[in-house]
Design an enzyme around this catalytic site. Structure first.
Site, short mmCIF file in Angstrom:
data_model
loop_
_atom_site.label_atom_id
_atom_site.label_comp_id
_atom_site.label_asym_id
_atom_site.label_seq_id
_atom_site.Cartn_x
_atom_site.Cartn_y
_atom_site.Cartn_z
CG ASP A 198 -2.07 0.91 1.14
OD1 ASP A 198 -2.34 1.40 0.02
OD2 ASP A 198 -2.73 1.16 2.16
CG ASN A 223 -7.60 -2.16 -6.14
OD1 ASN A 223 -6.65 -2.94 -5.95
ND2 ASN A 223 -7.92 -1.24 -5.25
C1 FPP Z 1 -1.85 0.39 -3.33
O1 FPP Z 1 -1.41 1.71 -3.39
C2 FPP Z 1 -1.36 -0.31 -4.47
C3 FPP Z 1 -2.13 -0.84 -5.44
C4 FPP Z 1 -3.60 -0.77 -5.48
C5 FPP Z 1 -1.54 -1.54 -6.57
C6 FPP Z 1 -0.34 -2.35 -6.25
C7 FPP Z 1 0.52 -2.27 -7.41
C8 FPP Z 1 1.85 -2.18 -7.38
C9 FPP Z 1 2.67 -2.30 -6.17
C10 FPP Z 1 2.52 -1.94 -8.66
C11 FPP Z 1 3.34 -3.07 -9.10
C12 FPP Z 1 2.68 -4.37 -9.14
C13 FPP Z 1 2.92 -5.28 -10.07
C14 FPP Z 1 2.31 -6.61 -9.99
C15 FPP Z 1 3.81 -5.01 -11.22
P1 FPP Z 1 -2.49 2.86 -3.51
O2 FPP Z 1 -2.57 3.25 -4.95
O3 FPP Z 1 -3.78 2.41 -2.90
O4 FPP Z 1 -1.81 3.97 -2.67
P2 FPP Z 1 -2.55 5.04 -1.76
O5 FPP Z 1 -3.36 4.28 -0.73
O6 FPP Z 1 -1.41 5.78 -1.15
O7 FPP Z 1 -3.38 5.88 -2.68
#
Ligand code: FPP
Length: 264
Positions: A40, A88
């Protein structure tokens, strides 16, 4: 190996000098077999730097690559990461499309190296809603690495734990209706084998980055007795060193699984 994980350069820490995981791990008998990570904070990391959310996800992909390698070098059997939840899809289409393209290019770029490093890749989660192209990529990655004997790397994509549990319950109900098993026969082992993580040991260590203290519908059955490790670090800033600290922290936990410790 550790030199390879932690790298050199101006940010190299003292760990970059280590060449053997056993130099670092205090207690190899207390290593987690299965580590789960809620990656996250890509968005908050990007915002803090005045950059786009996409830049945050790209940085997150880079971190993921380093952590898979670190986990593999440490001898962890299974690493399961939450890449995309069933919820998501509610994000703006532009972000969803970006993430799916990022997963696609991650697979395309990293598959050869992961395969060479004996990583076995699997996807957990629902297979609907993805494009045919991405489904093919997933299948290719799974088939190509299926016989690898190193770390089992599970990517949770279009995954929700309640959904997974419901799918497992339906599968078992169908098998019972078909007379293949009786309702009484359904125990924890049979149920575990109906889940997407069939064959993997339960989660020992559950890590969540970025400060939120929740499980977010990730591996709820599998984490029944997991030790939880929460850190304020945003995922793109999460390093193999911090991963090693989480493992070290785990080794110091007293796990009783509902029983009593040796001291009573
Ligand atoms: C949460 O951060 C992350 C995600 C919803 C996506 C996870 C994806 C990655 C780590 C990118 C790489 C993955 C692969 C498989 C190549 P958020 O966007 O919810 O962050 P925030 O809560 O700070 O907005």
């Amino acid at each position: 190996m550790w030199r390879k994980i932690f790298g050199g350069g101006k940010n190299a820490s003292v760990l970059s000098e280590r060449t053997d995981p056993s130099d670092f791990m205090l207690d190899r008998t207390s290593m987690p077999r299965h580590v789960a990570i809620v990656m996250d904070g890509n968005g908050r990391w990007a915002k803090a730097q005045g950059r786009s959310r996409s830049a945050g996800h790209e940085a997150g992909a880079h971190t993921l690559k380093r952590i898979v390698r670190a986990a593999s070098d440490m001898g962890i059997e299974v690493l399961t990461v939450y890449a995309f939840s069933t919820e998501n899809w509610k994000r703006p289409k532009i972000e969803v499309d970006f993430l799916l393209n990022l997963f696609d290019s991650f697979l395309t770029k990293e598959i050869a190296e992961m395969h060479a490093e004996n990583v076995r890749i699997s996807f957990i989660g629902r297979r609907d809603r993805f494009t045919d192209r991405f489904l093919r990529r997933m299948q290719e990655a799974e088939e190509r690495t299926a016989d690898n004997t190193g770390i089992h790397f599970n990517l949770a994509a279009n995954y929700g734990s309640q959904d997974e549990i419901l799918r497992a319950a339906r599968t078992l109900a169908e098998r019972a209706a078909a007379g293949e098993i009786t309702a009484e026969e359904i125990d924890e082992e049979i149920f575990s084998h109906a889940l997407d993580t069939a064959g993997d040991p339960p989660v020992d260590l559950f890590i969540r980055t970025s400060g939120d203290l929740r499980l977010s519908n990730f591996l709820l059955w599998q984490s029944a007795y997991a030790e939880l490790y929460f850190t304020d670090t945003y995922w793109p800033d999460f390093t193999p060193e911090e991963f090693a600290r989480a493992i070290e922290d785990f080794a110091g936990r007293s796990r009783r699984f509902g029983g009593l410790s040796a001291e009573g």
